[in-house]
Design a protein around this motif. Structure first.
Motif, PDB file in Angstrom:
ATOM      1  N   HIS B  64     -68.009 -47.143  11.555  1.00 45.20           N
ATOM      2  CA  HIS B  64     -66.892 -46.921  10.644  1.00 45.20           C
ATOM      3  C   HIS B  64     -67.298 -46.093   9.441  1.00 45.20           C
ATOM      4  O   HIS B  64     -66.719 -46.202   8.364  1.00 45.20           O
ATOM      5  N   HIS B  65     -68.325 -45.283   9.638  1.00 48.21           N
ATOM      6  CA  HIS B  65     -68.737 -44.328   8.608  1.00 48.21           C
ATOM      7  C   HIS B  65     -68.715 -42.939   9.217  1.00 48.21           C
ATOM      8  O   HIS B  65     -68.923 -42.789  10.411  1.00 48.21           O
ATOM      9  N   THR B  66     -68.473 -41.936   8.373  1.00 50.35           N
ATOM     10  CA  THR B  66     -68.511 -40.576   8.886  1.00 50.35           C
ATOM     11  C   THR B  66     -69.934 -40.037   8.809  1.00 50.35           C
ATOM     12  O   THR B  66     -70.806 -40.660   8.194  1.00 50.35           O
ATOM     13  N   ILE B  67     -70.131 -38.874   9.407  1.00 55.71           N
ATOM     14  CA  ILE B  67     -71.455 -38.259   9.366  1.00 55.71           C
ATOM     15  C   ILE B  67     -71.854 -37.935   7.921  1.00 55.71           C
ATOM     16  O   ILE B  67     -72.988 -38.170   7.513  1.00 55.71           O
ATOM     17  N   SER B  68     -70.900 -37.423   7.118  1.00 54.13           N
ATOM     18  CA  SER B  68     -71.260 -37.113   5.720  1.00 54.13           C
ATOM     19  C   SER B  68     -71.635 -38.378   4.964  1.00 54.13           C
ATOM     20  O   SER B  68     -72.602 -38.380   4.199  1.00 54.13           O
ATOM     21  N   ASP B  69     -70.877 -39.457   5.168  1.00 52.63           N
ATOM     22  CA  ASP B  69     -71.253 -40.764   4.585  1.00 52.63           C
ATOM     23  C   ASP B  69     -72.687 -41.080   4.943  1.00 52.63           C
ATOM     24  O   ASP B  69     -73.505 -41.445   4.097  1.00 52.63           O
ATOM     25  N   GLY B  70     -72.961 -40.962   6.252  1.00 53.21           N
ATOM     26  CA  GLY B  70     -74.273 -41.341   6.765  1.00 53.21           C
ATOM     27  C   GLY B  70     -75.390 -40.539   6.135  1.00 53.21           C
ATOM     28  O   GLY B  70     -76.421 -41.093   5.747  1.00 53.21           O
ATOM     29  N   ILE B  71     -75.192 -39.233   6.005  1.00 53.06           N
ATOM     30  CA  ILE B  71     -76.265 -38.398   5.457  1.00 53.06           C
ATOM     31  C   ILE B  71     -76.566 -38.829   4.021  1.00 53.06           C
ATOM     32  O   ILE B  71     -77.709 -39.018   3.633  1.00 53.06           O
TER      33      ILE B  71
END
Lengths: 110, 406, 151, 119
Positions: B64-71
């Motif tokens: 439930h996180h986006t790739i940008s969140d993750g980075i």
């Protein structure tokens, strides 16, 4: 009240009392202490970088591939052995000889 | 049954997202100059984007996180800043190119110069983002985007030598214009493996409230949708090779040449179909890139975001896409040639790939985000391959951009 | 890397790959004959574009406004490239002159076609198309001579 | 718990699950003879700018004062005792509307976004 911003410690070089390079701060461990949440130890070294990226397995695999893996990859320095009052220049508070007892391998299971 | 509908919807959506001015222009140039020889670049780019899109969808559905969140969360702010700035810059150029693509289509249709259309197009895109919901944007524009299938129909009607087409899918060394050949291969790869596409996809998965039950759908959508998109690109390339090259038009560096691709096949309708394809594909892409700019900033700094919410509820988010669209319209309004801008931004996209793809290696292997749905050997090998490819492209392109430039 | 002859030197206006050649210090010979070769090809492609556009217009498949714009834009490319060919230094002035003449004829024909389009004069356009075909043939001949092996 | 890996840069949400920002900074109190105690997290542009270096930090603080007045010259802090749940997101038992963290977003809404029709 003296406060420091812990985020500034990330990736900082740790110097010994004599100004020798010990390694780089890669992780800070904290634990619950009653109602408080306190810093217990600092991880200094190479492997800790992989811990921060949560990629120990990959990192170690890569190191193995190039035969770079050594046992002394990480020091776990207790909170009272590191002076962080100036987070830009953390200094070791004990002699270098005590460091050998703080050597450890990274957590691979996490 | 509902899942099936969901999947076909997703496939249609990704077709709409895949084809934009970059893939059209690079495929047309490559076909005109090198015949079928560069089909392999489209195929390679499509395979790479399938892997990246599948992973970014899986990451979003499970964590439930986006790739940008993750980075940002995994690597920290100081590291995140680089992919953030690179993506903002590349997206800005791509957004500008897409607005330019719509503006060209309108110029072709009306005879009024493209620079006059830049601001109205940006305004219309902004209005849709302002008032529309994610579903309207995703589905509406994408369904219209099916008009681009006319390139595939055209390619089939031209009865190409399919064995020659298949041969083109295997990489080969150029017999003439080597430097041009490689530059085009890089641009095609950049047009296919667009960071905005896979990053947008993970935000879309959150907007559509995906959870683990969508993992199968995600795989189907990534595989089928991107394959369809790639097929249309190959259609453009085949049409360009069989129509433009056989008429002696080997260099496509003027956008006026592009409609000539479809006219010999469909007559006046060819002209209409081309204009419609260009306008719709680029407009859809402009919406997505504009939105992606806002997603990127909002997710990186942890603000609230969501296309379905009212602009006044997320002022930071809506201000970001407003400014992005406005800024991106300026170069086109000043008369910068959209086709040149497109080729330039596609090559730069390819060069920026390592910054956005390296994090995949870590995020998709992080148990705390994706748990048991971590990458297998195949996916990890694919990421490592794309990273290596990205580095090669960066090394090849950056000197070209700095010393060649527009 | 083995053959660094004409293949690698491309001076498409927006690619400027010749700069890369310089950068890589691979070439000391970005010679003008390579540029002329490239420019001749640009001219050939441009003239075929004009022919295609006019055919489409004649068949009623392309709107007049679009066709006029195309001719204007391509006409500009022809004029620019013609000037470059004219000013290039070369060891074969005769062939260069015939190339320049062919490009000139093309430009003139494009301008006439444009006038014909704007007047909606089909005959004039057909006439100009004929001239265009002749001029592109002349271009092809001049080009072949330019690059023919010299005794 | 590992502070840099599990806390820093994570998403902060309030008790209504509104996204407040990311954990841009961690403030610890140094105590003689006792381990450093985490007392707050920091968020906002000033903290972020400081992470890039002392000079960007000063510039950002000056800019914030210029734009928002002296009360915005310091980073936003949320006291550690308000922390409710630490998972992939960090939940705090606060209501972001009662803080000044979104002051600039509110300003944006009141002065620009809210004035555009259809917002």
């Amino acid at each position: 009240m003296i406060t420091v911003n812990l985020e500034h410690l990330a990736g900082r070089r740790v110097l010994s009392q004599r100004g020798k390079n010990v390694g780089y701060i890669e992780e800070i461990r904290a634990e619950r202490d009653g109602d408080d949440f306190v810093v217990t130890e600092f991880h200094v070294g190479v492997y800790a970088a992989f811990e921060r990226l949560s990629a120990s397995a990959i990192g170690v695999a890569v190191l193995d591939l190039f035969r770079l893996r050594r046992r002394d990859g990480l020091y776990r320095i207790p909170w009272d052995k590191l002076d962080i009052s100036d987070p830009a220049r953390p200094r070791l508070l004990c002699p270098m000889t005590e460091l050998s007892g703080m050597k450890d391998a990274p957590d691979l299971q996490e | 049954m509902k899942k099936l509908l969901e999947i076909s919807l997703g496939v249609v959506t990704s077709v709409g997202g895949f084809l934009e001015v970059g893939s059209m222009a690079t495929a047309a140039q490559a076909g005109a100059m090198f015949g079928f020889q560069l089909i392999w670049a489209v195929v390679l780019g499509t395979v790479c984007i399938i892997f990246l899109v599948e992973m970014s969808g899986r990451f979003a559905a499970v964590s439930h996180h986006t790739i940008s969140d993750g980075i940002r969360e995994r690597f920290g702010f100081n590291v995140f800043l680089w992919p953030l700035l690179a993506a903002l810059l590349v997206n800005f150029l791509v957004l500008s190119a897409e607005i330019g693509g719509v503006a060209i289509a309108l110029e072709l249709a009306t005879g009024i110069g493209f620079q006059w259309w830049a601001l109205p197009v940006a305004l219309l895109a902004w209005l849709l983002l302002w008032k529309g919901t994610f579903g309207v944007i995703e589905k509406g524009v994408s369904f219209l985007g099916l008009v681009t299938l006319c390139f595939v129909v055209g390619a089939v009607m031209l009865r190409p030598d399919w064995t020659a087409v298949a041969r083109g899918a295997v990489p080969s060394l150029p017999v003439h214009d080597a430097a041009n050949y490689w530059f085009m291969a890089v641009s095609i790869l950049g047009a296919s493996i667009s960071p905005y596409l896979f990053m947008f996809y993970s935000s879309g998965a959150i907007e559509d409230r995906w959870d683990k039950s969508y993992l199968g759908a995600n795989r189907a959508i990534a595989g089928l949708g991107m394959t369809f998109g790639g097929t249309i690109s190959i259609g453009v390339l085949i049409v360009a090779a069989l129509v433009l090259a056989t008429h002696g038009v080997t260099q496509v560096d003027d956008y006026h040449q592009l409609p000539l691709m479809l006219i010999p096949i469909f007559g006046f309708w060819g002209f209409v179909l081309f204009v419609a394809s260009l306008a719709i594909a680029c407009f859809g892409a402009a919406l997505e890139v504009g939105l992606q700019q806002a997603y990127l900033v909002a997710q990186g700094f942890g603000w609230n975001w969501g296309e379905d919410r009212k602009p006044r509820d997320d002022p930071g988010f809506s201000a970001t896409y407003t400014i992005s669209l406005l800024l991106a319209a300026i170069p086109i309004a000043l008369g910068l040639d959209p086709l040149r801008l497109t080729i330039f931004s596609m090559a730069l996209t390819a060069a920026s790939l390592p910054l956005t793809v390296v994090p995949f290696l870590f995020l998709l292997n992080d148990k705390r985000y994706v748990g048991e749905h971590r990458n297998g050997i195949l996916s990890n090998a694919a990421v490592i391959f794309i990273i290596a490819l990205g580095f090669v492209l960066a090394v090849v392109t950056i000197p070209l951009q700095i010393f060649g430039g527009t | 890397m083995a053959h660094q002859t004409p293949d690698l030197i491309v001076s498409r206006r927006y690619l400027r790959l010749d700069c890369l050649c310089l950068l890589l210090l691979m070439l000391s010979a970005c010679s003008s004959s390579d540029q002329i070769e490239q420019q001749s090809r640009t001219v050939a492609s441009a003239s075929q574009t004009v022919l295609m556009a006019l055919d489409a217009w004649a068949a009623g498949a392309a709107p007049t406004a679009y066709t006029v714009d195309t001719l204007q834009s391509i006409g500009k490319t022809l004029a620019d490239t013609g000037a470059q060919i004219r000013s290039a230094e070369t060891s074969e002035p005769t062939e260069q002159a015939s190339l320049t003449k062919a490009v000139n004829d093309l430009s003139v024909a494009v301008t006439r076609a444009e006038a014909g389009l704007q007047a909606d004069d089909r005959l004039k356009v057909q006439d100009a198309q004929q001239d265009l075909r002749l001029a592109s043939r002349a271009l092809a001949t001049a080009y072949a001579k330019y690059f023919a092996p010299k005794p | 718990m590992k502070l840099l890996r599990d806390l820093l840069d994570k998403q902060v949400v309030d008790r209504e699950q509104v996204k407040v920002g990311k954990v841009d900074g961690l403030v610890a109190q140094l105590r003689p003879g006792k381990p450093p105690r985490i007392i707050a997290i920091e968020l906002g542009s000033i903290t972020l700018a400081r992470r890039l270096g002392a000079r960007p930090g000063r510039w950002m603080a000056r800019l914030a004062v210029k734009l928002g007045g002296t009360q915005h010259g310091e980073p936003h802090r949320i006291a550690w005792r308000k922390v409710k749940d630490i998972g992939i997101d960090i939940e705090f038992d606060i209501d972001v509307r009662e803080t000044s963290i979104f002051a600039w977003q509110d300003w944006l809404r009141d002065h620009i976004i809210g004035r555009i029709p259809g917002a």
